[in-house]
Every structure is written in C-alpha cells, then in structure tokens.
Design an enzyme around this catalytic site. Structure first.
Site, PDB file in Angstrom:
ATOM      1  N   ARG A   1       8.162   5.260  -4.357  1.00 22.01           N
ATOM      2  CA  ARG A   1       6.740   5.626  -4.485  1.00 22.01           C
ATOM      3  C   ARG A   1       6.702   6.977  -5.171  1.00 22.01           C
ATOM      4  O   ARG A   1       7.217   7.958  -4.657  1.00 22.01           O
ATOM      5  CB  ARG A   1       6.065   5.712  -3.116  1.00 22.01           C
ATOM      6  CG  ARG A   1       4.741   6.453  -3.197  1.00 22.01           C
ATOM      7  CD  ARG A   1       3.927   6.356  -1.942  1.00 22.01           C
ATOM      8  NE  ARG A   1       3.402   5.020  -1.776  1.00 22.01           N
ATOM      9  CZ  ARG A   1       2.421   4.709  -0.926  1.00 22.01           C
ATOM     10  NH1 ARG A   1       1.880   5.631  -0.174  1.00 22.01           N
ATOM     11  NH2 ARG A   1       2.003   3.469  -0.826  1.00 22.01           N
TER      12      ARG A   1
ATOM     13  N   HIS B   1       0.189  -0.818  -7.892  1.00 22.13           N
ATOM     14  CA  HIS B   1       0.650  -0.939  -6.501  1.00 22.13           C
ATOM     15  C   HIS B   1       0.887  -2.426  -6.209  1.00 22.13           C
ATOM     16  O   HIS B   1       0.149  -3.046  -5.436  1.00 22.13           O
ATOM     17  CB  HIS B   1      -0.430  -0.354  -5.586  1.00 22.13           C
ATOM     18  CG  HIS B   1       0.021  -0.048  -4.187  1.00 22.13           C
ATOM     19  ND1 HIS B   1       1.320  -0.221  -3.767  1.00 22.13           N
ATOM     20  CD2 HIS B   1      -0.669   0.424  -3.110  1.00 22.13           C
ATOM     21  CE1 HIS B   1       1.401   0.134  -2.485  1.00 22.13           C
ATOM     22  NE2 HIS B   1       0.220   0.522  -2.072  1.00 22.13           N
TER      23      HIS B   1
ATOM     24  N   GLN C   1       1.122  -3.983  -2.576  1.00 22.93           N
ATOM     25  CA  GLN C   1      -0.168  -4.049  -1.886  1.00 22.93           C
ATOM     26  C   GLN C   1      -0.902  -5.337  -2.244  1.00 22.93           C
ATOM     27  O   GLN C   1      -1.444  -6.028  -1.378  1.00 22.93           O
ATOM     28  CB  GLN C   1      -1.018  -2.828  -2.283  1.00 22.93           C
ATOM     29  CG  GLN C   1      -2.407  -2.824  -1.668  1.00 22.93           C
ATOM     30  CD  GLN C   1      -2.370  -2.694  -0.162  1.00 22.93           C
ATOM     31  OE1 GLN C   1      -1.773  -1.771   0.353  1.00 22.93           O
ATOM     32  NE2 GLN C   1      -2.998  -3.615   0.559  1.00 22.93           N
TER      33      GLN C   1
ATOM     34  N   ASP D   1     -11.158   0.968  -2.425  1.00 25.26           N
ATOM     35  CA  ASP D   1     -10.054   1.912  -2.185  1.00 25.26           C
ATOM     36  C   ASP D   1     -10.657   3.316  -2.293  1.00 25.26           C
ATOM     37  O   ASP D   1     -11.799   3.472  -2.760  1.00 25.26           O
ATOM     38  CB  ASP D   1      -8.963   1.672  -3.254  1.00 25.26           C
ATOM     39  CG  ASP D   1      -7.739   2.573  -3.082  1.00 25.26           C
ATOM     40  OD1 ASP D   1      -7.566   3.146  -1.985  1.00 25.26           O
ATOM     41  OD2 ASP D   1      -6.967   2.713  -4.050  1.00 25.26           O
TER      42      ASP D   1
ATOM     43  N   CYS E   1      -7.212  -1.385   1.082  1.00 23.02           N
ATOM     44  CA  CYS E   1      -5.751  -1.213   1.199  1.00 23.02           C
ATOM     45  C   CYS E   1      -5.395  -0.161   2.240  1.00 23.02           C
ATOM     46  O   CYS E   1      -4.262  -0.147   2.720  1.00 23.02           O
ATOM     47  CB  CYS E   1      -5.161  -0.861  -0.154  1.00 23.02           C
ATOM     48  SG  CYS E   1      -5.868   0.624  -0.867  1.00 23.02           S
TER      49      CYS E   1
ATOM     50  N   ARG F   1       1.371  -6.501   4.596  1.00 23.63           N
ATOM     51  CA  ARG F   1       2.294  -5.743   3.734  1.00 23.63           C
ATOM     52  C   ARG F   1       3.740  -6.092   4.117  1.00 23.63           C
ATOM     53  O   ARG F   1       4.593  -6.324   3.279  1.00 23.63           O
ATOM     54  CB  ARG F   1       2.078  -4.229   3.922  1.00 23.63           C
ATOM     55  CG  ARG F   1       0.850  -3.652   3.266  1.00 23.63           C
ATOM     56  CD  ARG F   1       0.924  -3.729   1.751  1.00 23.63           C
ATOM     57  NE  ARG F   1       2.065  -3.012   1.208  1.00 23.63           N
ATOM     58  CZ  ARG F   1       2.098  -1.704   0.943  1.00 23.63           C
ATOM     59  NH1 ARG F   1       1.018  -0.970   1.136  1.00 23.63           N
ATOM     60  NH2 ARG F   1       3.177  -1.129   0.437  1.00 23.63           N
TER      61      ARG F   1
HETATM   62  N1  NVA Z   1      -5.260   4.518  -4.846  1.00 17.98           N
HETATM   63  C1  NVA Z   1      -4.628   5.039  -3.649  1.00 17.98           C
HETATM   64  C2  NVA Z   1      -3.918   3.954  -2.934  1.00 17.98           C
HETATM   65  C3  NVA Z   1      -3.316   4.360  -1.618  1.00 17.98           C
HETATM   66  C4  NVA Z   1      -2.557   3.251  -0.963  1.00 17.98           C
HETATM   67  C5  NVA Z   1      -3.687   6.170  -4.026  1.00 17.98           C
HETATM   68  O1  NVA Z   1      -2.967   6.030  -5.021  1.00 17.98           O
HETATM   69  O2  NVA Z   1      -3.686   7.174  -3.333  1.00 17.98           O
HETATM   70  N1   CP Z   2      -1.850   0.958   1.468  1.00 17.67           N
HETATM   71  C1   CP Z   2      -0.801   1.789   1.425  1.00 17.67           C
HETATM   72  O1   CP Z   2       0.029   1.749   0.510  1.00 17.67           O
HETATM   73  O2   CP Z   2      -0.719   2.647   2.474  1.00 17.67           O
HETATM   74  P1   CP Z   2       0.242   3.913   2.588  1.00 17.67           P
HETATM   75  O3   CP Z   2      -0.183   4.874   1.499  1.00 17.67           O
HETATM   76  O4   CP Z   2      -0.002   4.470   3.952  1.00 17.67           O
HETATM   77  O5   CP Z   2       1.653   3.469   2.392  1.00 17.67           O
END
Ligand code: NVA
Ligand code: CP
Length: 309
Positions: A106, A133, A136, A228, A268, A296
């Site tokens: 990530r 993502h 997800q 989101d 999400c 997930r």
């Molecule tokens: N769009 C959000 C998704 C979090 C799971 C981010 O990138 O922070």
């Molecule tokens: N939805 C998701 O990816 O959650 P986290 O950022 O907590 O991993």
C-alpha cells in the site's frame, strides 16, 4: 483457471472469466471458513505486507486471511523500511522475493508498485495506490453478488470523489457487466485510463458507463449506491476545501429515496459520518457495509490462494 505467479496490480490486467472465477472461489472459501473448515492451502507460505499509508481493514484482513489458510504474514510499516528511500524499490523487491512467497504493498505512486512487481520474483498485490484499490473492489463485487445473487445487469452509482476506489469500480463493474454511473463535481472525475477501459469494455458487452454531475439523477434506478471519503490519504491539506466542493454529493436519505427500491449502500470505509454519508444512511445499510468489510478477507484469500505458487 491458472493464475499462479500472476501479480494483482489492477483489475484491468484480468479477464471477465478470471474475475468471476475469483469471486466464485471467494464464496467457496467464505463458506468453508464459516463452517469451521480452515483448509491449509497456504501452509508454509509467507506474505509480506508493506504499508506507506495507514490501514485497518487491509492489514487485518490480509494477516488473518493468510493465517486462516495456514500461512504466515509479516507487516512492515513506512518507518521500518522507508520504501524507495532507504534503498531502491528494485533492491527491496529482490530481497523480499528471497524470503517470502508474495508481497502486498500500500503506497502513494502507482508506478512504485509497478516498479516493485517488475523486480520481484514473487507475485505483488496492490493494497491501494493513489490510482486504484483492486482488492477493495473484489470484496465489493462479492458483496453485491451475495446480496443480489447476480452481477450482470445491475446498476451501481458511485457518488463523490473520482478517486482510487472510483477508478477500480469502473474497471470492476465493466468487467462483470454492470452499468456504472459516476457522479462527481467537475474537475474530480476518475482517471482517463480507467474510464476508457470501462467504456471500451462496456461497449463490447452492451452495458452503460456514464459520468453524471447531478447526484439525484445519477442514482435513479441504482441497485447499489457507493461512496468513499472526499479527501483520500495524502490529500489531508485539501480536506477543508473539499468539504465545501463535495457538499452536494452526500449520501443521505433523500438521495437514497431516488434509487431503486431494492438499493443497497456500500462504503469501503473508513467513513466520515455527516460528510460523504449521513449517520442515518450508514446505520440503515450497516449490514451490507460491514459484510463488505468482512468480504475483504474472503476475496483476498481467493486471490492469495490463486496466485501464490
Ligand atoms: N480513497 C480512500 C480509500 C481508503 C480505503 C483513500 O485512498 O484514502
Ligand atoms: N477499505 C480499506 O482499504 O480500509 P483500510 O484503509 O483501513 O485498509
């Protein structure tokens, strides 16, 4: 279906049949898990998880999922390895490939995950980048499939920022034959390459991909409304300005009333109540939203079991 050794970087690298296979496999694994059968299909396999951004769901679902399949996992945070700073991404990839069977990352720049995958000799999984993502969306599709017992022909409307989640939803929905409408303010549309992929894929199979600025008309006929956060990780300095820009894009009861009668709401998570979604809507749809969070783990177990050789 042979996916052994394949990276999981974006959904656009997969065919419809491969995505549907992974979803079926995830359902099977979920059923086994629920009935207490933990098949040790990843015994003696090791997964490394690299996080340059925070996480709750991704970390826990990968760690526990790996354990449920008999394997092990190891989490490395940014302050420990400083991806791309302490040493090159290529060197990190080659070192971790000597110790592990798979690496999940990530991070911010999508090209960093591509660079890692290029040098790694074990499969690389994208656990979220600024661009997409995909894990997800596998969980989201699994949740929708379980709820409606089908995917093809359903309409999903995503309301909010055209971010990483919206990009992957475009790819995922188009691949499985769902109509997808994105409703966002001008200037916050999803990335062209995801939009074009979705449009090209949908054209071939006769499904619709649309960008509709007005959220009220966008949700008309929607079976799934999805949202989101308005400011993603890395955009914290824009959060205040975005609250004003995105105000008309909140998922509230009035908006939901305009969707199909059987509409479910997905998020999400993490959610910012009274910003992108009201407390009332989140609680009304909590069953689907927390099923989505659980999924997930099952979706990722199917991915891990398929790509780890
Ligand atoms: N769009 C959000 C998704 C979090 C799971 C981010 O990138 O922070
Ligand atoms: N939805 C998701 O990816 O959650 P986290 O950022 O907590 O991993």
């Amino acid at each position: 279906m042979n996916l052994k050794g394949k990276d999981f970087l974006t959904l656009m690298d997969f065919t419809k049949d491969e995505i549907l296979y992974l979803l079926d496999f995830a359902q099977e694994i979920k059923k086994d898990t629920k009935s207490g059968h933990f098949l040790p299909i990843l015994q003696n396999k090791n997964l490394a998880l690299i996080f340059s951004k925070p996480s709750l769901r991704t970390r826990v679902s990968f760690e526990i999922g790996m354990r449920q399949l008999g394997g092990n996992s190891l989490t490395l945070k940014q302050d420990e390895i400083n991806l791309g700073v302490r040493e090159t991404i290529a060197d990190t990839a080659r070192v971790l490939s000597r110790y592990t069977d798979c690496v999940m990352i990530r991070t911010f720049a999508h090209k960093d995950v591509e660079e890692f995958a290029k040098y790694a000799t074990v499969p690389t999984i994208n656990g979220l980048t600024d661009d997409c993502h995909p894990c997800q969306i596998m969980a989201d599709l699994l949740t929708i499939k379980e709820h409606f017992s089908k995917l093809e022909g359903l309409k999903l409307t995503y309301v909010g920022d055209g971010n990483n989640v919206a990009n992957s939803l475009l790819a995922g929905c188009a691949l499985v034959g769902m109509d997808i409408t994105i409703s966002c303010p001008k200037g916050y549309e999803p990335m062209e390459r995801f939009l074009n992929f979705a449009k090209d894929t949908a054209k071939k199979s006769g499904f619709k991909v649309e960008i509709v600025n007005d959220p009220m008309s966008a949700v008309s006929g929607a079976n799934v409304i999805y949202t989101d956060v308005w400011a993603s990780m890395g955009q914290e300095s824009e959060a205040q300005a975005r609250k004003e820009i995105f105000k008309p894009y909140q998922i509230n009861d009035k908006l939901c009333d305009n969707a199909a009668d059987d509409c479910i709401v997905l998020h999400c998570l993490p959610a910012h109540r009274e910003e992108e979604i009201t407390h009332s809507v989140l609680e009304k749809h909590a069953k689907s939203i927390f099923e989505q969070a659980e999924n997930r783990m099952h979706a990722q177990k199917a991915i891990l079991a398929s790509i780890i050789g």
